[in-house]
Design a protein around this motif. Structure first.
Motif, PDB file in Angstrom:
ATOM      1  N   GLN A   1     -22.298 -21.336 -16.149  1.00 33.06           N
ATOM      2  CA  GLN A   1     -22.172 -20.489 -14.965  1.00 33.06           C
ATOM      3  C   GLN A   1     -23.402 -20.752 -14.114  1.00 33.06           C
ATOM      4  OE1 GLN A   1     -21.403 -16.271 -15.592  1.00 33.06           O
ATOM      5  NE2 GLN A   1     -22.921 -15.796 -14.045  1.00 33.06           N
TER       6      GLN A   1
ATOM      7  N   TYR B   1     -25.224 -20.326  -9.887  1.00 29.47           N
ATOM      8  CA  TYR B   1     -25.217 -19.585  -8.632  1.00 29.47           C
ATOM      9  C   TYR B   1     -25.400 -20.561  -7.481  1.00 29.47           C
ATOM     10  CZ  TYR B   1     -25.869 -15.658 -11.755  1.00 29.47           C
ATOM     11  OH  TYR B   1     -25.716 -14.746 -12.764  1.00 29.47           O
TER      12      TYR B   1
ATOM     13  N   THR C   1     -28.767 -15.374   3.550  1.00 33.42           N
ATOM     14  CA  THR C   1     -28.368 -16.101   2.344  1.00 33.42           C
ATOM     15  C   THR C   1     -27.295 -15.325   1.599  1.00 33.42           C
ATOM     16  OG1 THR C   1     -30.572 -17.063   2.143  1.00 33.42           O
ATOM     17  CG2 THR C   1     -29.203 -17.111   0.172  1.00 33.42           C
ATOM     18  N   THR C   2     -26.268 -16.041   1.209  1.00 32.85           N
ATOM     19  CA  THR C   2     -25.179 -15.485   0.426  1.00 32.85           C
ATOM     20  C   THR C   2     -25.194 -16.164  -0.950  1.00 32.85           C
ATOM     21  OG1 THR C   2     -23.861 -15.241   2.431  1.00 32.85           O
ATOM     22  CG2 THR C   2     -22.670 -15.147   0.334  1.00 32.85           C
ATOM     23  N   ARG C   3     -25.007 -15.361  -1.998  1.00 30.41           N
ATOM     24  CA  ARG C   3     -24.973 -15.913  -3.342  1.00 30.41           C
ATOM     25  C   ARG C   3     -23.545 -15.870  -3.864  1.00 30.41           C
ATOM     26  NH1 ARG C   3     -27.914 -13.579  -8.766  1.00 30.41           N
ATOM     27  NH2 ARG C   3     -25.918 -12.652  -9.225  1.00 30.41           N
ATOM     28  N   LYS C   4     -23.071 -17.003  -4.379  1.00 32.93           N
ATOM     29  CA  LYS C   4     -21.733 -17.116  -4.968  1.00 32.93           C
ATOM     30  C   LYS C   4     -21.910 -17.526  -6.434  1.00 32.93           C
ATOM     31  CE  LYS C   4     -19.301 -16.655  -1.157  1.00 32.93           C
ATOM     32  NZ  LYS C   4     -18.377 -15.597  -0.916  1.00 32.93           N
ATOM     33  N   THR C   5     -21.122 -16.927  -7.283  1.00 25.73           N
ATOM     34  CA  THR C   5     -21.116 -17.335  -8.694  1.00 25.73           C
ATOM     35  C   THR C   5     -20.112 -18.469  -8.840  1.00 25.73           C
ATOM     36  OG1 THR C   5     -21.638 -15.089  -9.391  1.00 25.73           O
ATOM     37  CG2 THR C   5     -20.743 -16.561 -11.060  1.00 25.73           C
ATOM     38  N   VAL C   6     -20.560 -19.532  -9.501  1.00 24.73           N
ATOM     39  CA  VAL C   6     -19.727 -20.725  -9.677  1.00 24.73           C
ATOM     40  C   VAL C   6     -19.647 -21.019 -11.161  1.00 24.73           C
ATOM     41  CG1 VAL C   6     -19.516 -23.173  -9.128  1.00 24.73           C
ATOM     42  CG2 VAL C   6     -20.587 -21.625  -7.477  1.00 24.73           C
TER      43      VAL C   6
ATOM     44  N   TYR D   1     -26.253 -20.762  -3.523  1.00 25.16           N
ATOM     45  CA  TYR D   1     -26.847 -20.003  -2.427  1.00 25.16           C
ATOM     46  C   TYR D   1     -26.565 -20.738  -1.121  1.00 25.16           C
ATOM     47  CZ  TYR D   1     -29.354 -17.494  -6.091  1.00 25.16           C
ATOM     48  OH  TYR D   1     -29.667 -16.738  -7.186  1.00 25.16           O
TER      49      TYR D   1
END
Length: 186
Positions: free
Chosen positions: A165, A167, A177-182, A169
């Motif tokens: 997993q 992150y 800034t946006t954080r997405k979990t990948v 950015y």
């Protein structure tokens, strides 16, 4: 014991047997009882161990050489105790080998024990043994993106069987800034 008084250290000479074997010895003072097992009439064995640390998911292999000072060499069983699990093998021409699969990454309390035989005392080996995490490499590629297009980000991990997993950015033109979990799976 001397005149009814116990010394700090006392010893007793025991020469009542000419037979090799294990003997139970008990010391008792009032309600305090201590017992030990003593091997009498045996020779010392020497155990050399080769236990190289590994990286997950490799198998752990332990090589033991057990020797003695008589013309006949030690025989019997050798045990490897790791993570409270016991693996046992038989000595063949002073050599023993045990392979343990699927140890997870961490540091283990490793105990290797030669059980002794008719002519030789037991031998012990006690160390920490570490299974290391597998090194992981990450590569990120992204093609040029024009305004209004959807960008494609390619993330690869090596070795191939690794998944994790992560992150992502993303910083926009307003410095937000946006954080997405990948989730990355190869």
């Amino acid at each position: 014991v001397q005149s009814g008084k116990l010394k700090r250290n006392s010893s007793i000479e025991f020469n009542k047997t000419n037979t090799k074997g294990s003997y139970e010895i008990t010391a008792r003072i009032g309600y305090c009882i201590q017992q030990i097992t003593v091997d009498i009439g045996k020779n010392y064995s020497q155990m050399n161990v080769k236990a190289e640390e590994i990286t997950y998911p490799d198998n752990a292999t332990f090589y033991m050489t057990i020797t003695g000072n008589l013309t006949n060499q030690p025989t019997g069983k050798v045990s490897v105790i790791i993570d409270e699990k016991k693996y046992t093998t038989t000595i063949k021409d002073t050599k023993a080998e045990i392979t343990i699969p699927e140890l997870t990454p961490k540091t283990y309390d490793l105990i290797i024990k030669y059980e002794g035989d008719e002519d030789y005392f037991k031998s012990y080996y006690h160390h920490n043994y570490t299974v290391h995490k597998q090194p992981t490499n990450m590569n990120i590629t992204i093609n040029e993106i024009n305004y209004g297009e959807i960008g494609l980000l390619k993330v690869t991990l090596s070795p191939e069987k690794v998944s994790t997993q992560a992150y992502l950015y993303i910083t926009d033109e307003n410095n937000q800034t946006t954080r997405k979990t990948v989730y990355i799976r190869n």
